[in-house]
Design a protein around this motif. Structure first.
Motif, short mmCIF file in Angstrom:
data_model
loop_
_atom_site.label_atom_id
_atom_site.label_comp_id
_atom_site.label_asym_id
_atom_site.label_seq_id
_atom_site.Cartn_x
_atom_site.Cartn_y
_atom_site.Cartn_z
N GLY A 176 0.78 -1.23 0.00
CA GLY A 176 0.00 0.00 0.00
C GLY A 176 0.81 1.28 0.00
N LYS A 177 2.13 1.17 -0.15
CA LYS A 177 2.99 2.35 -0.16
C LYS A 177 3.68 2.49 -1.51
N ASN A 178 3.87 3.74 -1.94
CA ASN A 178 4.59 4.00 -3.19
C ASN A 178 6.08 4.06 -2.90
N VAL A 179 6.80 3.04 -3.40
CA VAL A 179 8.22 2.91 -3.11
C VAL A 179 9.02 3.31 -4.35
N LYS A 180 10.04 4.15 -4.16
CA LYS A 180 10.85 4.63 -5.27
C LYS A 180 11.75 3.53 -5.82
N LEU A 181 11.89 3.54 -7.14
CA LEU A 181 12.82 2.64 -7.81
C LEU A 181 14.16 3.35 -7.96
N ASN A 182 15.13 2.95 -7.18
CA ASN A 182 16.46 3.55 -7.23
C ASN A 182 17.35 2.79 -8.22
N PRO A 183 18.53 3.33 -8.55
CA PRO A 183 19.39 2.67 -9.54
C PRO A 183 19.72 1.22 -9.20
N ASN A 184 19.81 0.88 -7.90
CA ASN A 184 20.19 -0.47 -7.50
C ASN A 184 19.09 -1.20 -6.75
N GLY A 185 17.86 -0.84 -7.03
CA GLY A 185 16.75 -1.55 -6.39
C GLY A 185 15.90 -0.61 -5.53
N ILE A 186 15.19 -1.20 -4.60
CA ILE A 186 14.28 -0.41 -3.77
C ILE A 186 14.82 -0.20 -2.36
N ASP A 187 16.00 -0.77 -2.08
CA ASP A 187 16.52 -0.72 -0.70
C ASP A 187 17.40 0.50 -0.47
N ARG A 188 17.21 1.12 0.68
CA ARG A 188 18.14 2.12 1.18
C ARG A 188 18.95 1.44 2.28
N ILE A 189 20.25 1.25 2.02
CA ILE A 189 21.10 0.49 2.93
C ILE A 189 22.01 1.45 3.70
N GLU A 190 22.12 1.20 4.98
CA GLU A 190 23.05 1.99 5.80
C GLU A 190 23.68 1.09 6.85
N PHE A 191 25.02 1.11 6.91
CA PHE A 191 25.75 0.34 7.92
C PHE A 191 25.73 1.11 9.24
N LEU A 192 25.43 0.39 10.31
CA LEU A 192 25.40 0.98 11.65
C LEU A 192 26.34 0.20 12.55
N ILE A 193 26.98 0.90 13.47
CA ILE A 193 27.92 0.20 14.36
C ILE A 193 27.89 0.82 15.74
N SER A 194 28.13 -0.02 16.71
CA SER A 194 28.30 0.45 18.10
C SER A 194 29.52 -0.27 18.67
N THR A 195 30.49 0.49 19.14
CA THR A 195 31.67 -0.11 19.76
C THR A 195 31.52 -0.20 21.28
N ASN A 196 30.33 0.21 21.73
CA ASN A 196 30.01 0.16 23.17
C ASN A 196 28.64 -0.51 23.31
N PRO A 197 28.58 -1.68 23.94
CA PRO A 197 27.30 -2.41 24.05
C PRO A 197 26.17 -1.58 24.64
N ALA A 198 26.51 -0.55 25.42
CA ALA A 198 25.47 0.27 26.04
C ALA A 198 24.92 1.32 25.09
N SER A 199 25.58 1.48 23.95
CA SER A 199 25.16 2.51 22.98
C SER A 199 24.40 1.87 21.83
N LYS A 200 23.47 2.64 21.33
CA LYS A 200 22.69 2.20 20.17
C LYS A 200 23.55 2.33 18.91
N PRO A 201 23.51 1.32 18.02
CA PRO A 201 24.27 1.43 16.76
C PRO A 201 23.91 2.70 15.99
N GLN A 202 24.92 3.36 15.49
CA GLN A 202 24.74 4.60 14.73
C GLN A 202 25.51 4.51 13.41
N PRO A 203 25.22 5.45 12.47
CA PRO A 203 25.96 5.45 11.20
C PRO A 203 27.46 5.52 11.43
#
Length: 574
Positions: free
Chosen positions: A414-441
């Protein structure tokens, strides 16, 4: 794999020849010795950009030749697409760089466009430079890394082809709709123009025919009088040409009894007489045997005026018929254009459904790849000294508020999803080097050293899924030392079990993991510096590793430490 490299007159290199082996090939040398220049020379054979400045001072041309071997030459041949130059398992790539600003690419001595060589290079070598880890911050690079382990290559190729078809059909629909609007706005004008043409109804060559008719009819008296005068001179007057020639013939005939040779002249005159008689007959036919008809002439003049009006309006008489055909087509198109628009809209809807199916399949494969990364990356990073790391990959869709059929979107849940050059996914790697912190870009948290280790971890996983013949690491060891360096060496050694690796390093641990070592040096010769390169024997290799451990002065103790380090690095396993 890369078998050998020949470099001549490139930058500070006079001439060097190097051979490479399977596994881990190590480049050693002091900072500034020219290790990266050797790699840069290799990369020129793979289609990288060049400059006349790369030609050694005093020379006119630089030459770099790289000999490669591959298990499956069919991939190379599919890129080359040259049935007359079939590539085997071993081939040579050559780049010639001129001081004139030109460069040429060769494959087995046959010149090829740079784009072809670049595509071959992308297949043969995976290059990781000193600052490549910064690419990890780019979404485009992140999705490429994810795809390298997600087995999406064939699906992505299909997706891109179908997306291109969709874009072309949307462009067509846009153009057709614009044409329809234009036609509807101009229909009254088009109808008027066409009706005018149909009313006047010009015929091909009619203008020229009428002009000739009028010229003749408007000058009947002059034409007839002149023709009559000429006919009088030739035939009718008392001293006409015919009479004079006839008289001459008779005179000559009286002389034949005295001189038979005059008979030829008599015959010639008779021929002339016959020709003139025929001319006279033709002149008679040219008389315009009609009465002067003013009404008929006025009608012709009116018709000529209409044709001249059209000629001026459409710039030439020939254009009248081109424009008539165009207007007729526009009228006909108006009736059929709505059906054509309806058909193209249906085609777009059908194509979007096909693209949706492929895009969702790519998405699902990426989810599997994401799971692999999220499971393995923390494990590898822990061995590289980054403990308690949480690594996540965010996968979202980019939604659009528009729902027009001409938008590059598909409907998902039911949502209009954009067709990007490499598909429909927006990918972002997230990391946390501290278990108490939320993963961030990554750019919010990771340092340069951490990015280097993360890149190596990602490369090690992609190497399990994608068979690069050769991987090049230019100082991937930046920012690490000690135990972490040892574990990095182990990881590189593990990757080298299935891939040829060429690595520039200043770390003794990584140097110890190599099974073939090349020393790059910069030497002064006749007041100029020149880069040299040579393969090291095992004894020389140990000495250079000892130099990395202790500095310029190599002691027996340093040599023993080097031997011990080599033994330790090669006995450990990840």
């Amino acid at each position: 794999m890369l078998q050998s490299l020949y470099i001549k007159n490139f930058a500070l290199i006079g001439e060097i020849y190097l051979e490479f082996k399977d596994g881990l090939n190590i480049f050693l040398g002091e900072t500034g010795a020219g290790k990266s220049i050797v790699i840069d020379a290799l990369l020129t054979t793979l289609g990288e950009r060049t400059s006349p400045d790369l030609v050694k001072s005093g020379e006119t041309k630089a030459i770099v030749e790289a000999t490669f071997s591959v298990e499956n030459p069919n991939i190379i041949n599919s890129i080359v697409k040259d049935t007359e130059n079939v590539i085997g398992n071993t081939f040579i790539l050559r780049r010639e760089i001129s001081t004139r600003g030109t460069s040429r690419c060769f494959l087995n001595d046959t010149p090829y466009p740079l784009t072809v060589i670049k595509e071959i290079g992308d297949y043969l070598v995976d290059f990781h430079g000193q600052h490549t880890h910064q690419q990890l911050l780019l979404p485009k690079f992140q999705i490429q890394l994810l795809d390298s382990i997600s087995n999406t290559e064939e699906l992505l190729e299909k997706y891109k082809q179908m997306k291109k078809q969709l874009e072309e059909k949307i462009d067509t629909l846009t153009r057709l709709e614009q044409d329809l609007i234009l036609m509807q706005k101009e229909k009254e004008k088009v109808d008027f123009e066409l009706q005018e043409l149909l009313r006047i109804n010009p015929q091909p060559e009619e203008l020229e025919t009428i002009e000739q008719q009028l010229k003749k009819l408007e000058n009947i008296e002059i034409i007839n009088n002149t023709l009559n005068e000429v006919n009088e001179i030739i035939y009718r007057s008392d001293r006409s040409v015919v009479d004079n020639i006839s008289f001459a013939i008779k005179k000559l005939e009286t002389l034949l009894k005295y001189d038979k040779s005059l008979e030829d002249l008599v015959n010639q005159l008779e021929t002339v007489l016959e020709s003139i008689t025929e001319i006279s007959t033709e002149l008679q036919k040219k008389f315009i045997d009609i009465e002067y008809d003013p009404e008929y002439i006025n009608n012709l003049r009116t018709r000529l005026s209409e044709l001249k009006y059209l000629e001026k309006k459409y710039l030439s008489y020939e254009n009248i018929f081109v424009e008539k055909e165009r207007l007729q087509k526009m009228i006909l198109s108006t009736y059929s254009l709505e059906d054509e628009i309806k058909n193209i809209r249906n085609e777009i809807l059908h194509l979007k459904e096909q693209i949706k199916s492929i895009a969702v399949e790519i998405h699902n494969k990426r989810l599997e790849g994401i799971q692999t990364l999220e499971d393995k990356i923390p494990e590898i990073l822990e061995t590289l000294g980054m403990k308690n790391v949480i690594f996540q990959v965010s996968s979202t869709f980019e939604e659009s508020s528009n729902s027009d059929i001409k938008d590059l979107t598909i409907e998902i849940e039911g949502k209009n999803v954009k067709l990007n050059p490499n598909g429909i996914d927006r990918i972002e790697f997230l990391i946390s080097t501290n278990p108490a912190s939320k993963p961030q870009p990554l750019d919010n948290i990771a340092s340069g050293g951490e990015l280097s280790r993360l890149m190596l971890a990602l490369k090690s996983i992609s190497a399990e899924h994608y068979k690069f013949p050769t991987m090049i690491f230019d100082e991937i060891d930046v920012g690490i030392s000690g135990k972490i360096a040892s574990m990095t060496a182990q990881l590189m050694k593990k990757i080298a079990q299935n891939h040829q690796i060429i690595a520039i390093t200043h770390l003794p641990q990584i140097a110890s993991a190599g099974n073939h070592t090349i020393l790059i040096e910069k030497k002064e010769k006749n007041g100029n510096f020149e880069i040299t390169a040579r393969s090291l024997s095992e004894t020389e290799r140990i000495i250079e590793i000892a130099r990395l451990l202790s500095g310029e002065m190599v002691s027996e103790f340093a040599i023993e430490n080097a031997k011990k380090l080599i033994s330790e690095i090669n006995s450990l396993g990840l």
